[in-house]
Design a protein around this motif. Structure first.
Motif, PDB file in Angstrom:
ATOM      1  N   PHE A  27       0.782  -1.240   0.000  1.00 48.41           N
ATOM      2  CA  PHE A  27       0.000   0.000   0.000  1.00 48.41           C
ATOM      3  C   PHE A  27       0.811   1.285   0.000  1.00 48.41           C
ATOM      4  O   PHE A  27       0.255   2.354  -0.182  1.00 48.41           O
ATOM      5  CB  PHE A  27      -0.964   0.014   1.197  1.00 48.41           C
ATOM      6  CG  PHE A  27      -2.000  -1.063   1.119  1.00 48.41           C
ATOM      7  CD1 PHE A  27      -3.170  -0.863   0.388  1.00 48.41           C
ATOM      8  CD2 PHE A  27      -1.809  -2.292   1.736  1.00 48.41           C
ATOM      9  CE1 PHE A  27      -4.125  -1.858   0.283  1.00 48.41           C
ATOM     10  CE2 PHE A  27      -2.766  -3.299   1.642  1.00 48.41           C
ATOM     11  CZ  PHE A  27      -3.919  -3.080   0.918  1.00 48.41           C
ATOM     12  N   ARG A  32      -4.390   7.410  -2.895  1.00 54.37           N
ATOM     13  CA  ARG A  32      -5.476   7.340  -1.898  1.00 54.37           C
ATOM     14  C   ARG A  32      -6.533   8.390  -2.175  1.00 54.37           C
ATOM     15  O   ARG A  32      -6.210   9.467  -2.659  1.00 54.37           O
ATOM     16  CB  ARG A  32      -4.901   7.520  -0.492  1.00 54.37           C
ATOM     17  CG  ARG A  32      -3.985   6.372  -0.163  1.00 54.37           C
ATOM     18  CD  ARG A  32      -3.221   6.505   1.124  1.00 54.37           C
ATOM     19  NE  ARG A  32      -2.238   5.418   1.145  1.00 54.37           N
ATOM     20  CZ  ARG A  32      -2.005   4.631   2.179  1.00 54.37           C
ATOM     21  NH1 ARG A  32      -2.634   4.833   3.309  1.00 54.37           N
ATOM     22  NH2 ARG A  32      -1.120   3.660   2.105  1.00 54.37           N
ATOM     23  N   GLU A  33      -7.767   8.059  -1.820  1.00 55.26           N
ATOM     24  CA  GLU A  33      -8.882   8.984  -2.048  1.00 55.26           C
ATOM     25  C   GLU A  33      -9.524   9.401  -0.738  1.00 55.26           C
ATOM     26  O   GLU A  33      -9.820   8.554   0.113  1.00 55.26           O
ATOM     27  CB  GLU A  33      -9.956   8.310  -2.912  1.00 55.26           C
ATOM     28  CG  GLU A  33      -9.575   8.228  -4.377  1.00 55.26           C
ATOM     29  CD  GLU A  33     -10.621   7.469  -5.195  1.00 55.26           C
ATOM     30  OE1 GLU A  33     -10.614   7.640  -6.419  1.00 55.26           O
ATOM     31  OE2 GLU A  33     -11.412   6.707  -4.609  1.00 55.26           O
ATOM     32  N   PHE A  53      -1.599   3.925   7.626  1.00 57.41           N
ATOM     33  CA  PHE A  53      -2.994   4.256   7.280  1.00 57.41           C
ATOM     34  C   PHE A  53      -3.529   5.299   8.263  1.00 57.41           C
ATOM     35  O   PHE A  53      -3.362   5.147   9.479  1.00 57.41           O
ATOM     36  CB  PHE A  53      -3.884   3.005   7.380  1.00 57.41           C
ATOM     37  CG  PHE A  53      -3.686   2.018   6.261  1.00 57.41           C
ATOM     38  CD1 PHE A  53      -4.662   1.844   5.292  1.00 57.41           C
ATOM     39  CD2 PHE A  53      -2.523   1.265   6.182  1.00 57.41           C
ATOM     40  CE1 PHE A  53      -4.489   0.936   4.258  1.00 57.41           C
ATOM     41  CE2 PHE A  53      -2.331   0.351   5.159  1.00 57.41           C
ATOM     42  CZ  PHE A  53      -3.314   0.184   4.186  1.00 57.41           C
ATOM     43  N   ASN A  67      -9.238   6.841   6.294  1.00 55.41           N
ATOM     44  CA  ASN A  67      -9.396   7.966   5.380  1.00 55.41           C
ATOM     45  C   ASN A  67      -8.113   8.801   5.350  1.00 55.41           C
ATOM     46  O   ASN A  67      -7.624   9.191   6.394  1.00 55.41           O
ATOM     47  CB  ASN A  67     -10.561   8.852   5.836  1.00 55.41           C
ATOM     48  CG  ASN A  67     -10.891   9.911   4.815  1.00 55.41           C
ATOM     49  OD1 ASN A  67     -11.114   9.602   3.658  1.00 55.41           O
ATOM     50  ND2 ASN A  67     -10.866  11.165   5.244  1.00 55.41           N
ATOM     51  N   ARG A  69      -8.450   6.587   1.651  1.00 53.39           N
ATOM     52  CA  ARG A  69      -8.475   5.148   1.427  1.00 53.39           C
ATOM     53  C   ARG A  69      -7.715   4.781   0.154  1.00 53.39           C
ATOM     54  O   ARG A  69      -7.980   5.346  -0.905  1.00 53.39           O
ATOM     55  CB  ARG A  69      -9.943   4.746   1.263  1.00 53.39           C
ATOM     56  CG  ARG A  69     -10.287   3.427   1.864  1.00 53.39           C
ATOM     57  CD  ARG A  69     -11.790   3.331   2.037  1.00 53.39           C
ATOM     58  NE  ARG A  69     -12.112   3.601   3.428  1.00 53.39           N
ATOM     59  CZ  ARG A  69     -13.081   3.018   4.106  1.00 53.39           C
ATOM     60  NH1 ARG A  69     -13.854   2.140   3.505  1.00 53.39           N
ATOM     61  NH2 ARG A  69     -13.293   3.280   5.372  1.00 53.39           N
ATOM     62  N   PRO A  70      -6.766   3.830   0.232  1.00 56.04           N
ATOM     63  CA  PRO A  70      -6.102   3.377  -0.996  1.00 56.04           C
ATOM     64  C   PRO A  70      -7.142   2.822  -1.976  1.00 56.04           C
ATOM     65  O   PRO A  70      -8.190   2.340  -1.549  1.00 56.04           O
ATOM     66  CB  PRO A  70      -5.181   2.252  -0.503  1.00 56.04           C
ATOM     67  CG  PRO A  70      -5.002   2.495   0.953  1.00 56.04           C
ATOM     68  CD  PRO A  70      -6.258   3.149   1.428  1.00 56.04           C
ATOM     69  N   HIS A 198     -14.374  -2.048   1.173  1.00 57.05           N
ATOM     70  CA  HIS A 198     -13.871  -0.785   0.645  1.00 57.05           C
ATOM     71  C   HIS A 198     -15.008   0.224   0.535  1.00 57.05           C
ATOM     72  O   HIS A 198     -14.822   1.400   0.798  1.00 57.05           O
ATOM     73  CB  HIS A 198     -13.225  -1.032  -0.723  1.00 57.05           C
ATOM     74  CG  HIS A 198     -12.360   0.084  -1.164  1.00 57.05           C
ATOM     75  ND1 HIS A 198     -12.806   1.086  -1.986  1.00 57.05           N
ATOM     76  CD2 HIS A 198     -11.071   0.385  -0.869  1.00 57.05           C
ATOM     77  CE1 HIS A 198     -11.826   1.945  -2.193  1.00 57.05           C
ATOM     78  NE2 HIS A 198     -10.766   1.545  -1.525  1.00 57.05           N
TER      79      HIS A 198
END
Ligand SMILES: [Zn+2]
Length: 335
Positions: A27, A32-33, A53, A67, A69-70, A198
């Motif tokens: 990761f 990421r979003e 993360f 958050n 999120r990949p 997800h």
């Protein structure tokens, strides 16, 4: 029940070690979003970083979630090929299968049977979404006459289920169509899957689309307001990226169910392990009361508190029952 019975400490420690490595390997460079609270859609506030993360907590509904999120492709790759996923499916499963069958799946099957009875659904066909090794389906088959179908996309796991003479749909949930499913009323079930998703809203919308009015959906997941998670917080082993992305709670799950168009029937927290988990992680507890409690309380005092947590909705293991409403209602569009 003790945590050690279903997660022997040495094997669990090795699993967590592999997870930590994989969280980096799979990761670290993935785009990421940013996203909103997966339950109520509010703007979450940064809570802490763990193994690369970031987790955010929603100020409105207390949902804890990863958050930004990949992208989902990274998770697919991780679950298919990572050493920790392999370790879970082989060594961990082999070493703990029988204990988990006795301590987790048998009681779970009894609990599901009681819920089905309560909602006069004993004639419903059961659809186990993500049925894995088929342990729930086997145990349910022992105590009920409901027809059981397992939805399991992994070829290896699907074969394990077929070898047990279970009816299997070897597809991802999004690929399942009406004709794949048995006719008549249905109760969908899913265990310990929701926290990994997800896009929890899309998953619920997908299940909702496969349901007929009056069908039930029963699922278990982690509650982020459960006491061991609240007390241990970023040091909690349950908060383990990349696996656990969503920690809703009894209040916030109802908000999400409503948004997707479900009628929420009951949300309980039948967890048995909160106090034991805290006792196993005493050196990580910062709160004075809980540190004193877990080091000094007698077995029967611990049991009393655990029962109270479970019956009042403050355990970290949550069981949700909802229904697709019989009267047609506008289902919110999930983008
Ligand atoms: Zn929220």
């Amino acid at each position: 029940m003790k945590e050690d019975e279903i997660r022997p400490q040495n094997i669990f420690a090795e699993y967590l070690r592999l997870c930590e490595q994989d969280a980096l390997t799979y990761f670290v460079d993935v785009p990421r979003e940013e996203g909103l609270c997966p339950a109520c859609g509010a703007n979450g506030k940064f809570a802490f970083t763990k193994q690369g993360f970031d987790y955010a907590c929603c100020p409105d509904c207390d949902t804890l979630y990863v958050n930004p999120r990949p992208l989902s492709e990274a998770f697919s790759r991780y679950y298919t090929e990572s050493p920790s996923a392999k370790f879970w499916a082989t060594t961990f499963y082999r070493e703990t299968a029988e204990a988990r069958r006795e301590k987790l799946w048998k009681p779970k099957a009894r609990m599901i049977l009681e819920i089905l009875e309560r909602y006069t659904a004993l004639d419903h066909a059961i659809i186990d979404v993500g049925g894995g090794y088929g342990l729930f389906a086997e145990e349910m088959g022992e105590i009920s006459s409901n027809a059981i179908t397992v939805i399991e996309p992994g070829p290896h796991l699907a074969q394990v289920c077929r070898d047990k003479s279970l009816r299997v749909i070897e597809k991802f949930l999004e690929q399942v169509g009406e004709t794949d499913l048995p006719a008549g009323p249905r109760a969908f079930v899913s265990f310990e899957l929701f926290e990994h998703l997800h896009a929890p809203d899309k998953f619920l919308a997908c299940i909702n689309q496969l349901m007929q009015p009056g069908d039930l959906f029963l699922f278990s997941t982690l509650s982020g307001t459960g006491v061991d998670i609240q007390v241990l917080w970023n040091d909690s082993n349950s908060i383990s990226p990349p696996h656990h992305l969503n920690f809703l709670n009894p209040r916030s799950i109802k908000i999400l169910l409503h948004r997707v168009g479900f009628e929420s029937l009951e949300v309980t927290s039948p967890g048995k392990l909160d106090i034991d988990i805290m006792a196993n992680n005493q050196d990580r507890i910062k709160d004075r009361f809980w540190r004193t409690f877990v080091s000094r309380a007698s077995e029967s005092e611990r049991e009393q508190w655990q029962n109270l947590l479970a019956s009042s909705g403050w355990s970290s293991h949550m069981m949700v029952t909802c229904r697709k409403p019989k009267n047609k209602r506008l289902v919110m569009e999930i983008s």
